[in-house]
Enzyme design. Structure first.
Site, short mmCIF file in Angstrom:
data_model
loop_
_atom_site.label_atom_id
_atom_site.label_comp_id
_atom_site.label_asym_id
_atom_site.label_seq_id
_atom_site.Cartn_x
_atom_site.Cartn_y
_atom_site.Cartn_z
N LYS A 121 0.82 -1.22 0.00
CA LYS A 121 0.00 0.00 0.00
C LYS A 121 0.85 1.26 0.00
O LYS A 121 0.43 2.29 -0.51
CB LYS A 121 -0.96 -0.01 1.20
N HIS B 11 -16.33 -5.08 6.04
CA HIS B 11 -15.44 -4.97 4.88
C HIS B 11 -15.77 -6.00 3.79
O HIS B 11 -14.96 -6.27 2.91
CB HIS B 11 -13.97 -5.06 5.30
N ARG C 41 -7.02 -7.38 -10.18
CA ARG C 41 -7.74 -8.59 -10.62
C ARG C 41 -9.11 -8.19 -11.16
O ARG C 41 -9.52 -7.04 -11.02
CB ARG C 41 -7.97 -9.49 -9.40
N GLU D 106 -2.62 7.54 7.49
CA GLU D 106 -3.52 8.29 6.61
C GLU D 106 -4.45 9.14 7.46
O GLU D 106 -4.86 8.71 8.54
CB GLU D 106 -4.42 7.33 5.80
C1 MV4 Z 1 -10.20 4.40 5.40
C2 MV4 Z 1 -11.37 4.96 5.95
C3 MV4 Z 1 -11.33 6.26 6.33
N1 MV4 Z 1 -10.18 6.98 6.21
N2 MV4 Z 1 -9.09 5.15 5.30
C4 MV4 Z 1 -11.76 -0.09 4.93
C5 MV4 Z 1 -11.39 -1.09 3.91
C6 MV4 Z 1 -10.10 -0.65 3.35
N3 MV4 Z 1 -10.07 -0.85 1.93
C7 MV4 Z 1 -9.98 0.78 3.71
N4 MV4 Z 1 -11.05 1.08 4.61
C8 MV4 Z 1 -11.21 2.34 5.08
N5 MV4 Z 1 -10.13 3.13 4.98
C9 MV4 Z 1 -9.09 6.40 5.70
N6 MV4 Z 1 -7.97 7.11 5.61
C10 MV4 Z 1 -12.50 4.15 6.04
C11 MV4 Z 1 -12.42 2.84 5.62
C12 MV4 Z 1 -13.62 2.07 5.77
C13 MV4 Z 1 -14.32 1.60 4.66
C14 MV4 Z 1 -13.86 1.83 3.37
C15 MV4 Z 1 -14.55 1.37 2.28
C16 MV4 Z 1 -15.73 0.64 2.47
C17 MV4 Z 1 -16.20 0.37 3.74
C18 MV4 Z 1 -15.49 0.85 4.84
C19 MV4 Z 1 -15.98 0.58 6.12
C20 MV4 Z 1 -15.28 1.04 7.20
C21 MV4 Z 1 -14.09 1.78 7.02
#
Ligand code: MV4
Length: 507
Positions: free
Chosen positions: A116, A235, A292, A200
């Protein structure tokens, strides 16, 4: 073009790839574990090769067994599907060494985007907006404290080798930063064998919107619009749409162009997805890249009219993309529901077992991608995704109405599924308005028991009236009908969905 393609996967995605092969005149080769002897993908393929015991660590995840199966069958190419080995750079290299074509990106791009921190560096270098934070590994808790103060709380600590919600931690204030840093670091070291952690800025109540793209070996990369993926539970995506209700053509173009420049910087080829977080002001930030084909690709296919799997196979065979960015036209709206063998009344616990009855939906605007059939035993060993139910219609509202219709045509007996849960979701006002973020499903589930107890009362009253009517009726005829058996076997979600629908029809 390839004569034979081996599909290194199982379930609905193996079936999806087999269908693309058939339509292209390619002979599809399946692989299967002990538990999948009688699975649909095995039945639909021209050849099926046994690759080991039921656990995926002894079958679908064993690189040498997949490559041996490809050699044995004479396949010139391997489609990895999603999950399993699909984003494994070592697998991509092993396939190349065996002089077989991987229907996917180069190993170098997988590796670059798999970390990442290097993905963030790549996106930044491409000029794309990235969530504010670090691109280098944090050296120490002191380093973390300094960066977090600069970025401003709340922040997220994330493992460079994580992704998809694994290895991340929300930090609200500087009091927590030191202990949060060491916890995240040691978890990263034990879970991913890489202790690298970065910071982040925390984006509050974001939407998760992703851009689909595809590139060929000749330097052409196009984007195929976005998918709205905010409806998730732990997730795990549950429902996806194309287009997103909040993306207009201007935002789509900006996100699409950012995605293409990231892919170009990564030396990307084949199908891929750039995930963005979109905040309440509709500012977007690069989050991760998925190297993918994704589960939810059908909604993009329905709206763009392009077969992504066939395109993947063509570009892997060295063909030029058959269309340019200007040829991509989006029409109407599509929605996908992920039908899992899980019990929505019991915290979505897996519900394996025999499908004793299956009535699948059909009619206008319906696409049903499934790896299951009536009489099949859903195994315990794998992801519980049974099928993907997609609808298309000219507008989002028509698509939701169509989805409600289609969900009521769908019957699965013998196991629990998420179908009744979706019957409730399509009645939700926030969902219908398109007003939701990544927290919607949790809030919806937290609120549901209240509505549900009310609807159970309603249903009980209706069932009582029906029973009285039936008794009165049976006095005049001799035929007896058991009116209670159905409502007893129907789950709470089913009742809730049906009642909510009844209420909305009255309005
Ligand atoms: C985040 C975020 C808020 N701020 N990053 C969750 C899955 C992963 N792909 C990244 N995720 C998140 N990263 C920052 N800087 C909130 C989430 C997140 C989220 C993101 C996408 C879809 C559902 C989610 C559920 C909870 C938190």
């Amino acid at each position: 073009m390839f004569k034979r393609v081996l599909i290194a996967n199982r379930g609905e995605i193996a079936v999806r790839v087999i269908r693309a092969c058939r339509e292209m005149g390619i002979s599809p080769i399946a692989v299967y574990s002990d538990a999948d002897r009688a699975s649909l993908h095995v039945r639909l393929a021209d050849q099926a090769i046994h690759i080991g015991p039921s656990p995926s660590t002894e079958s679908y995840l064993v690189i040498d067994r997949i490559i041996a199966a490809a050699k044995k069958s004479g396949a010139e190419a391997i489609h990895p599907g999603y999950g399993f080995l699909s984003e494994n750079a070592e697998f991509a290299e092993a396939v190349e060494r065996a002089r077989i074509v991987l229907i996917g990106p180069p190993a170098s791009a997988m590796r670059l985007m798999g970390s990442k921190t290097s993905a963030r560096k790549t996106a930044q270098a491409a000029g794309a907006p990235v969530v504010p934070g670090t691109v280098e590994a944090l050296e120490s808790a002191e380093d973390a404290r300094r960066v977090a103060n600069d970025v401003g709380y709340p922040i997220m600590l994330k493992a460079a080798a994580g992704g998809g919600g694994k290895g991340m931690r929300l930090v609200q204030s500087s009091d927590e930063i030191a202990s949060a840093f060491s916890l995240t670091q040691s978890e990263a070291a034990s879970s991913f064998k890489d202790p690298t952690v970065y910071i982040e800025k925390y984006i509050e109540s974001p939407r998760h919107i992703e851009i689909q793209l595809i590139g060929d070996r000749h330097g052409n990369i196009v984007y195929l619009g976005e998918r709205e993926c905010s409806l998730q539970r732990r997730h795990q995506k549950v429902l996806e749409e194309c287009p997103s209700p909040v993306v207009d053509s201007e935002l789509r173009r900006r996100m699409g162009e950012a995605a293409v420049s990231i892919a170009r910087s990564a030396g990307y080829e084949n199908a891929g997805t750039i995930e963005f977080l979109v905040d309440s002001e509709r500012k977007f930030y690069f989050l991760e890249m998925n190297t993918r084909l994704q589960v939810e690709h059908p909604v993009t296919e329905l709206v763009t009219g392009r077969d992504l799997v066939q395109q993947q196979i063509r570009v892997a065979a060295g063909e030029k993309l058959s269309f340019s960015q200007d040829d991509v036209v989006m029409r109407g709206a599509a929605i996908e529901c992920r039908i899992y063998a899980e019990d929505p009344d019991n915290n979505f616990m897996p519900s394996p077992g025999r499908i004793t009855r299956l009535v699948t939906p059909s009619g206008p605007g319906v696409r049903y991608d499934s790896g299951s059939y009536q009489g099949w035993d859903v195994p315990i060993y794998y992801d519980s995704l049974l099928a993907k139910l997609c609808v298309w219609a000219e507008t989002r509202e028509a698509a939701i109405n169509r989805l409600a219709r289609v969900l009521n045509e769908y019957t699965v007996e013998g196991i629990r599924t998420t179908v009744p849960f979706f019957r409730a979701v399509v009645q939700s006002k926030e969902f219908r308005r398109g007003e939701f973020d990544t927290g919607f499903i949790d809030r919806f589930l937290a609120a549901a028991p209240l509505q549900e107890s009310k609807s159970r009362q309603d249903e009980a009253t209706l069932a009582d009236i029906a029973a009285i009517a039936a008794i009165l009726h049976s006095k005049t005829t001799t035929k007896r009908v058991d009116v209670t058996s159905q409502s007893q076997t129907e789950s709470r979600w089913k009742l809730h969905g049906r009642l909510a629908q009844r209420r909305s029809h009255k309005l």
